[in-house]
Design an enzyme around this catalytic site. Structure first.
Site, short mmCIF file in Angstrom:
data_model
loop_
_atom_site.label_atom_id
_atom_site.label_comp_id
_atom_site.label_asym_id
_atom_site.label_seq_id
_atom_site.Cartn_x
_atom_site.Cartn_y
_atom_site.Cartn_z
NE ARG A 42 2.77 6.92 7.18
CZ ARG A 42 2.11 5.88 6.72
NH1 ARG A 42 2.50 4.66 7.01
NH2 ARG A 42 1.02 6.04 5.96
CD GLU A 48 -3.48 5.56 10.14
OE1 GLU A 48 -2.86 6.29 9.33
OE2 GLU A 48 -2.93 4.85 10.97
CG ASP A 51 -2.59 13.38 7.35
OD1 ASP A 51 -3.72 12.84 7.20
OD2 ASP A 51 -1.63 13.16 6.59
CG ASP A 190 2.11 9.21 4.34
OD1 ASP A 190 1.87 9.03 5.55
OD2 ASP A 190 1.38 8.77 3.43
CE LYS A 234 -2.35 7.06 0.19
NZ LYS A 234 -1.79 8.02 1.16
#
Length: 457
Positions: A42, A48, A51, A190, A234
């Site tokens: 995506r 950003e 969420d 995501d 991450k």
């Protein structure tokens, strides 16, 4: 939108990638796959790092995806292989508790996150044996959700191999939760867009409850993704989780100061909900109640009335125990401001004003500035790439994904696309503009989004 992931039949010989994957599978295992599963990456257009604070985001799926070929057997093991030779094979027993090594976030552990999530959902002590070959076209560690797409693909594979059935919403929620086994405390954007995307539209993804709403992007604009070539995993660093922790602490501090009771609130959206306040009012409260200087552990413990041990065990994650200072004002200000920009972006798309392209571009530019200055999740190479894109004709450009490297998404008037691409390539090649080669990966027309839905063949 169909409730469950679609199952489609396709002629393998008509698809070169599928044929190559089938051949690789045959050479590896001496048999043909029983089925294939696919989950897309995506690009997040705006919204950003909000969420996991409970706020809506606005991504769309991309044609780059994770594709798996699978056979089912009685071997008692799950065997994983990858078409990319840098990713090594891995085998795990189906009858044991699947362990995820957070200290070693290699590709197969992301796949096993999806497997483990489905196993726990159905309480299956014994999973079906599987042989899998995975092929990916999403650049890794680029901010385009290659890891989450792998988790989602694994979840789909496990559901089908074990003859179970789940809705797309349930799959998205399970995969969002199970990816946290690898150590990152993401919010679910995501996985949601990977399952809920539809051809020809971006989506406003909302949480609690999870739902997706079509967002028609303006005619005459093209979204172009470019990569600064700085990779950031991450799970292999603490950057991402530090921001999650700072937002969690900011929630507690605001709730405590406002007399809401900090013990039950974990997300910044909950403070707004409790107060029944607007996002503009929340921004004013952040300026009033949180000082811009970093907070120490001692100050936070004193304000919240908790011990140092409670602070470490209840508010920090495993890989943020070393952090001593926390920028609560800056992080909360970004979250509330970014949440407002998402709503403004959707409103501009819905109302289609004459200047919609300029309005959306301005919101994207504001988003990047906030990510860079308040959330500090950009990097010099990514900032330079955004500058290059704006100088080359984009009306808006911003980092996409977690940041600290990876991709920028730029909004370009349709008539300027060719000159934009030429200018970016030229600027990226100039000495001093980029320390690494900048690669233009993808170009999107709003009405042409290829293969955005997870599919079975």
């Amino acid at each position: 939108m169909a409730s469950n992931p679609p199952k489609l039949k396709i002629e393998i010989t008509a698809n070169e990638r599928l044929q190559n994957l089938k051949n690789t599978f045959g050479k590896k295992y001496g048999e043909s796959p029983l089925f294939y599963a696919c989950a897309p990456g995506r690009v997040n257009l705006i919204g950003e790092h909000i969420d996991y604070c409970g706020y809506s985001v606005l991504p769309m799926a991309i044609e780059q995806n994770i594709l798996a070929a699978v056979s089912v057997n009685n071997s008692g093991t799950i065997t994983l292989a990858n078409t990319n030779p840098q990713y090594k094979d891995f085998t795990v027993s189906c009858s044991e508790d699947i362990g995820i090594d957070r200290e070693n976030p290699t590709w197969h552990y992301y796949f096993l996150c999806g497997v483990k999530g489905i196993q726990e959902k159905f309480g299956m002590a014994q999973l079906a044996g599987m042989s899998c070959v995975v092929d990916g076209t999403i650049p890794p560690s680029s901010g385009l959700s290659s890891s989450s797409a792998l988790v989602c693909c694994a979840g789909l594979v496990t559901v089908e191999a074990n003859q179970k059935s789940l809705s797309k919403v349930a799959l998205a929620e399970i995969c969002a939760k199970s990816e946290r086994y690898i150590g990152t405390e993401g919010g679910g954007m995501d996985q949601s867009i990977s399952f809920l995307a539809e051809r020809g539209t971006a989506k406003l993804i909302e949480f609690q409850p999870l739902r997706a709403t079509d967002v028609k992007l303006p005619d005459g604009a093209v979204f172009v993704i470019s990569n600064c070539c700085v990779e950031m995993n991450k799970a292999a660093s603490s950057h991402f989780n530090i921001r999650v922790v700072e937002c969690r602490i900011a929630t507690k501090m605001l709730a405590q100061t406002l007399g809401l009771g900090s013990s039950r609130l974990l997300k910044l959206v909950q403070v707004q909900t409790e107060l029944d306040a607007s996002l503009e009012e929340m921004l004013a409260l952040v300026d009033e109640l949180l000082h811009p200087e970093p907070y120490s552990r001692e100050e936070i413990c004193k304000e919240l009335g908790v011990t140092s041990e409670q602070f470490s065990s209840e508010l920090l994650s495993a890989n943020t125990q070393h952090v001593k200072l926390f920028k609560l004002h800056q992080r909360a200000k970004h979250v509330y401001g970014e949440a407002a920009r998402v709503l403004q972006f959707k409103s501009a798309c819905d109302s289609e004003p004459a200047e919609s392209v300029r309005l959306l571009g301005d919101l994207m530019n504001q988003s990047h500035a906030s990510c860079r200055d308040l959330y500090e999740c950009s990097c010099p190479e990514l900032d330079r790439l955004v500058d290059i894109c704006l100088k080359s004709g984009a009306v808006g450009s911003r980092l996409t994904g977690a940041g600290w490297g990876g991709c920028a998404v730029s909004m370009v008037p349709g008539e300027k696309v060719e000159s934009f691409l030429q200018a970016v390539e030229l600027c990226a090649a100039l000495p001093g503009e980029q320390t690494e080669e900048t690669v233009l990966i993808l170009m999107f027309l709003p009405d042409v989004i290829s293969s955005p839905k997870p599919c079975w063949w």
